[in-house]
Design an enzyme around this catalytic site. Structure first.
Site, short mmCIF file in Angstrom:
data_model
loop_
_atom_site.label_atom_id
_atom_site.label_comp_id
_atom_site.label_asym_id
_atom_site.label_seq_id
_atom_site.Cartn_x
_atom_site.Cartn_y
_atom_site.Cartn_z
N ASN A 164 43.39 59.73 37.30
CA ASN A 164 43.27 58.27 37.40
C ASN A 164 44.08 57.80 38.61
O ASN A 164 45.30 57.76 38.55
CB ASN A 164 43.79 57.64 36.10
CG ASN A 164 43.80 56.12 36.15
OD1 ASN A 164 43.21 55.52 37.06
ND2 ASN A 164 44.46 55.51 35.19
N LYS A 190 44.26 54.92 39.83
CA LYS A 190 44.73 53.54 39.67
C LYS A 190 44.49 52.74 40.96
O LYS A 190 43.49 52.92 41.62
CB LYS A 190 46.21 53.52 39.24
CG LYS A 190 46.48 54.42 38.04
CD LYS A 190 47.79 54.12 37.40
CE LYS A 190 48.08 55.16 36.34
NZ LYS A 190 49.17 54.82 35.46
N HIS A 240 42.22 51.56 28.85
CA HIS A 240 43.47 52.10 29.39
C HIS A 240 44.60 51.11 29.08
O HIS A 240 44.39 49.89 29.08
CB HIS A 240 43.35 52.30 30.91
CG HIS A 240 44.52 53.05 31.47
ND1 HIS A 240 45.71 52.43 31.78
CD2 HIS A 240 44.69 54.36 31.76
CE1 HIS A 240 46.57 53.34 32.23
NE2 HIS A 240 45.97 54.52 32.23
N GLU A 292 46.95 49.95 30.72
CA GLU A 292 47.19 48.90 31.72
C GLU A 292 46.15 47.79 31.63
O GLU A 292 46.43 46.63 31.91
CB GLU A 292 47.25 49.53 33.12
CG GLU A 292 48.56 50.29 33.31
CD GLU A 292 48.48 51.52 34.17
OE1 GLU A 292 47.56 51.63 35.00
OE2 GLU A 292 49.35 52.40 34.00
N GLU A 318 47.44 58.28 24.90
CA GLU A 318 48.43 58.00 25.94
C GLU A 318 49.52 57.10 25.38
O GLU A 318 49.37 55.87 25.34
CB GLU A 318 47.76 57.30 27.13
CG GLU A 318 46.65 58.11 27.77
CD GLU A 318 46.46 57.71 29.22
OE1 GLU A 318 46.75 58.53 30.09
OE2 GLU A 318 46.05 56.57 29.48
N GLY A 326 53.59 56.65 33.48
CA GLY A 326 54.24 56.24 34.73
C GLY A 326 55.75 56.14 34.63
O GLY A 326 56.40 55.62 35.53
N SER A 364 52.72 60.87 32.15
CA SER A 364 53.62 61.64 33.01
C SER A 364 53.36 63.15 32.97
O SER A 364 54.31 63.95 32.97
CB SER A 364 55.09 61.32 32.67
OG SER A 364 55.35 59.95 32.90
#
Ligand code: PEP
Length: 252
Positions: A10, A12, A96, A98, A168, A174, A214
């Protein structure tokens, strides 16, 4: 039944076009003839067609990072499932963290996006996972069960054959904090049980569940030792061809 591992990168909101082409070329050189694992790149929207063309003829697939649930309309900035298909996408990320936390996608919106992807023949990667405070409050299982149930419970199992899940934990995305292999396995096993409860044992056995948060070249092999971890969804480390290849090769 053996599940084919699936590893997603991904990207991003990173890279410019030149950098994106260079990265896709590097990934293609390293992984373009991968057997025994699926590799999917998720570049930003403006680069999708170029990247799809760049990896065409290799084993690498391309997906969108998000989609709108409507088929067309006045939704400035959004893209539809058919648009993604028309530029060479086979997959799309749905829900996701985010999108959920920064853009306000609710469980209901995520459910509609999942249906839109399936209607268009895109293979969805449905992302679920708990926030740090939810983990600290021992709500991890409840949260992933709710996210899963609201997205897939009402969809006939026959339509879900191409579904990939990504567990996730939001606190690991991140942040450099990775769930330990045992922590991840505990939730993956729970998710698989939930899939069985919702749609039966054979669906649960066949469905691949990625871990994301991560993941790096140095920790992928440990995560892959777990029986219910069928792949990785990789953010930061997917921006480096060598490290991303190391993650894929930890399992392929
Ligand atoms: C992700 O974007 O889904 C992700 C897991 O990011 P990172 O690997 O950077 O934590």
């Amino acid at each position: 039944m053996a599940r084919v591992p699936v590893i997603g990168g991904n990207w991003k909101m990173h890279l410019d076009l030149t950098e994106a082409v260079a990265l896709a070329t590097d990934v293609r050189n390293r992984l373009g003839s991968t057997r025994g694992a699926e590799v999917i790149l998720f570049p930003p929207f403006p680069f999708l067609k170029t990247i799809a063309d760049r990896v065409e003829g290799s084993s690498i697939q391309v997906g969108g990072q998000d989609l709108h649930f409507e088929k067309s309309g006045a939704f400035t900035g959004a893209v539809t499932a058919t648009m993604l298909k028309s530029v060479g996408c086979s997959h799309v990320l749905v829900g996701h963290s985010e999108r959920r936390s920064v853009f306000g996608d609710t469980d209901a919106v995520v459910g509609r996006k999942l249906l839109a992807a399936l209607d268009a023949g895109l293979k969805p990667v449905l992302c679920i996972g708990e926030l740090l405070e939810e983990r600290k409050g021992n709500q991890t299982f409840q949260v992933v069960a709710r996210q899963l149930q609201s997205a897939i419970a009402s969809i006939p199992v026959g339509r879900l054959a191409d579904l990939v899940l990504a567990y996730e934990p939001v606190w690991a995305i991140g942040t450099g904090l990775t769930a330990s292999p045992e922590q991840a396995q505990e939730v993956h096993a729970y998710i698989r049980q939930k899939l069985a409860d919702l749609h039966g044992a054979s669906f649960a056995t066949a469905t691949r569940i990625q871990y994301g948060g991560s993941v790096k070249g140095s920790n992928a092999a440990g995560l892959f030792t777990q029986p219910d971890i069928d792949g990785m969804l990789v953010g930061g480390a997917s921006l480096k061809g060598e490290e991303f290849a190391q993650i894929v090769k930890a399992r392929a």
